[in-house]
Write a protein that holds these residues in place. Sequence first.
Motif, PDB file in Angstrom:
ATOM      1  N   VAL A 122       0.865  -1.184   0.000  1.00 18.33           N
ATOM      2  CA  VAL A 122       0.000   0.000   0.000  1.00 18.33           C
ATOM      3  C   VAL A 122       0.897   1.229   0.000  1.00 18.33           C
ATOM      4  N   PHE A 123       0.600   2.174  -0.895  1.00 22.93           N
ATOM      5  CA  PHE A 123       1.385   3.408  -1.002  1.00 22.93           C
ATOM      6  C   PHE A 123       0.478   4.599  -0.739  1.00 22.93           C
ATOM      7  N   LEU A 124       0.808   5.386   0.302  1.00 24.64           N
ATOM      8  CA  LEU A 124       0.063   6.591   0.659  1.00 24.64           C
ATOM      9  C   LEU A 124       0.786   7.794   0.067  1.00 24.64           C
ATOM     10  N   THR A 125       0.122   8.555  -0.788  1.00 22.76           N
ATOM     11  CA  THR A 125       0.770   9.678  -1.464  1.00 22.76           C
ATOM     12  C   THR A 125       0.828  10.906  -0.562  1.00 22.76           C
ATOM     13  N   GLY A 126       1.461  11.952  -1.073  1.00 20.57           N
ATOM     14  CA  GLY A 126       1.535  13.221  -0.365  1.00 20.57           C
ATOM     15  C   GLY A 126       0.276  14.048  -0.526  1.00 20.57           C
ATOM     16  N   GLY A 127       0.271  15.182   0.152  1.00 25.84           N
ATOM     17  CA  GLY A 127      -0.887  16.085   0.122  1.00 25.84           C
ATOM     18  C   GLY A 127      -1.072  16.727   1.477  1.00 25.84           C
ATOM     19  N   ASP A 128      -2.217  16.495   2.080  1.00 23.87           N
ATOM     20  CA  ASP A 128      -2.580  17.077   3.375  1.00 23.87           C
ATOM     21  C   ASP A 128      -2.819  15.934   4.356  1.00 23.87           C
ATOM     22  N   GLN A 129      -1.978  15.852   5.398  1.00 21.75           N
ATOM     23  CA  GLN A 129      -2.100  14.739   6.338  1.00 21.75           C
ATOM     24  C   GLN A 129      -3.407  14.767   7.127  1.00 21.75           C
ATOM     25  N   LEU A 130      -3.963  15.946   7.372  1.00 20.43           N
ATOM     26  CA  LEU A 130      -5.256  16.014   8.060  1.00 20.43           C
ATOM     27  C   LEU A 130      -6.371  15.436   7.194  1.00 20.43           C
ATOM     28  N   ARG A 131      -6.302  15.711   5.898  1.00 17.19           N
ATOM     29  CA  ARG A 131      -7.294  15.141   4.984  1.00 17.19           C
ATOM     30  C   ARG A 131      -7.172  13.618   4.964  1.00 17.19           C
ATOM     31  N   LEU A 132      -5.949  13.120   4.897  1.00 16.24           N
ATOM     32  CA  LEU A 132      -5.718  11.681   4.853  1.00 16.24           C
ATOM     33  C   LEU A 132      -6.259  10.995   6.105  1.00 16.24           C
ATOM     34  N   CYS A 133      -5.957  11.554   7.274  1.00 22.12           N
ATOM     35  CA  CYS A 133      -6.461  10.968   8.520  1.00 22.12           C
ATOM     36  C   CYS A 133      -7.979  11.087   8.617  1.00 22.12           C
ATOM     37  N   GLY A 134      -8.514  12.206   8.154  1.00 24.80           N
ATOM     38  CA  GLY A 134      -9.953  12.402   8.206  1.00 24.80           C
ATOM     39  C   GLY A 134     -10.719  11.372   7.399  1.00 24.80           C
ATOM     40  N   VAL A 135     -10.116  10.928   6.300  1.00 27.22           N
ATOM     41  CA  VAL A 135     -10.773   9.942   5.438  1.00 27.22           C
ATOM     42  C   VAL A 135     -10.573   8.518   5.959  1.00 27.22           C
ATOM     43  N   LEU A 136      -9.356   8.196   6.451  1.00 29.13           N
ATOM     44  CA  LEU A 136      -9.024   6.800   6.727  1.00 29.13           C
ATOM     45  C   LEU A 136      -9.170   6.365   8.179  1.00 29.13           C
ATOM     46  N   SER A 137      -8.969   7.266   9.142  1.00 30.12           N
ATOM     47  CA  SER A 137      -8.880   6.827  10.540  1.00 30.12           C
ATOM     48  C   SER A 137     -10.184   6.192  11.018  1.00 30.12           C
ATOM     49  N   ASP A 138     -10.037   5.117  11.793  1.00 23.10           N
ATOM     50  CA  ASP A 138     -11.183   4.418  12.403  1.00 23.10           C
ATOM     51  C   ASP A 138     -12.211   3.968  11.366  1.00 23.10           C
ATOM     52  N   THR A 139     -11.722   3.378  10.289  1.00 19.44           N
ATOM     53  CA  THR A 139     -12.598   2.830   9.252  1.00 19.44           C
ATOM     54  C   THR A 139     -12.234   1.354   9.026  1.00 19.44           C
ATOM     55  N   PRO A 140     -13.132   0.596   8.404  1.00 19.58           N
ATOM     56  CA  PRO A 140     -12.800  -0.799   8.088  1.00 19.58           C
ATOM     57  C   PRO A 140     -11.567  -0.924   7.187  1.00 19.58           C
ATOM     58  N   ALA A 141     -11.409  -0.005   6.242  1.00 18.88           N
ATOM     59  CA  ALA A 141     -10.237  -0.037   5.367  1.00 18.88           C
ATOM     60  C   ALA A 141      -8.959   0.122   6.176  1.00 18.88           C
TER      61      ALA A 141
END
Length: 287
Positions: free
Chosen positions: A106-125
């Motif tokens: 799995v490769f996580l790209t750059g951008g905004d770390q708050l956006r990334l956490c907001g989308v992914l944290s505490d999810t089934p994925a």
Amino acid sequence: MPELQAKLLEMRTPQATKTAVLVIGGAEDKVHGREILRTFFARAGANDAHIAIIPSASREPSIIGGRYIRIFEDMGAKKVELLDIREREQCEYRDYQQSLEACTGVFLTGGDQLRLCGVLSDTPAMDIIRQRVRSGELTLAGTSAGAAVMGHHMIAGGGSGESPNRSLVDMATGLGFIPEVIVDQHFNNRNRMGRLMSAIASHPDRLGIGIDEDTCALFERDGWLQVLGKGSVTIIDPTEVTHTNEPHVGATEPLNLHNLRLHILSHGDRFHLYQRTVLPAVYRISN
């Protein structure tokens, strides 16, 4: 005697495990040698790799994701997928979950770390990625914002080029793949030493990891970190700090940190996350 000591150090250095977590300081070489991206590709299975790109941090996920797809396809990966997750609800999609259950990298790209956490944290994925990384089934890489999220405590933003002070850094909760560390990226390129020191003053139970551009801290499952790339990795170790004024001063007042330990590591150097042991590159065992 020095030869014997060198041999003992070499014998104590664990052989590299297959899967790893690659924490990349941003702006990694995508055109020439591509050393860091090739290392991720190899650790994800090389020609048998099934790589999932998650560009959720980016404002242009299709464009940035497409670039990485072309890179890994050119390297010869068996399968490369773009998981264009823009909303938390998409983490419930069974297709995305099946891809994360099947992929080898799995490769996580750059951008905004708050956006990334907001989308992914505490999810089934996120649960699938974390469980598979923990069990050694998956190689994970994150660059820039994708690197910032690796710790439990995350640098969300802040200033640069100042003496350490509490107002210099904004903290948030990361994704916690390597909870013992606080990561800062584009480190010396953007003069962020004071920012990372400020974060460590607030969280002295963590280890600060500052990673330059086109540089990677590769974390093995056995606790060893190895440096790849053209720049340096700065380790800020507060284990033996005897005093800090952090709890007692105003937000813009300068911080003090007594007896702080600092390591500057370059290509091939190793550091053990738990033993706090440093091995210079001359003792490195080739993977």
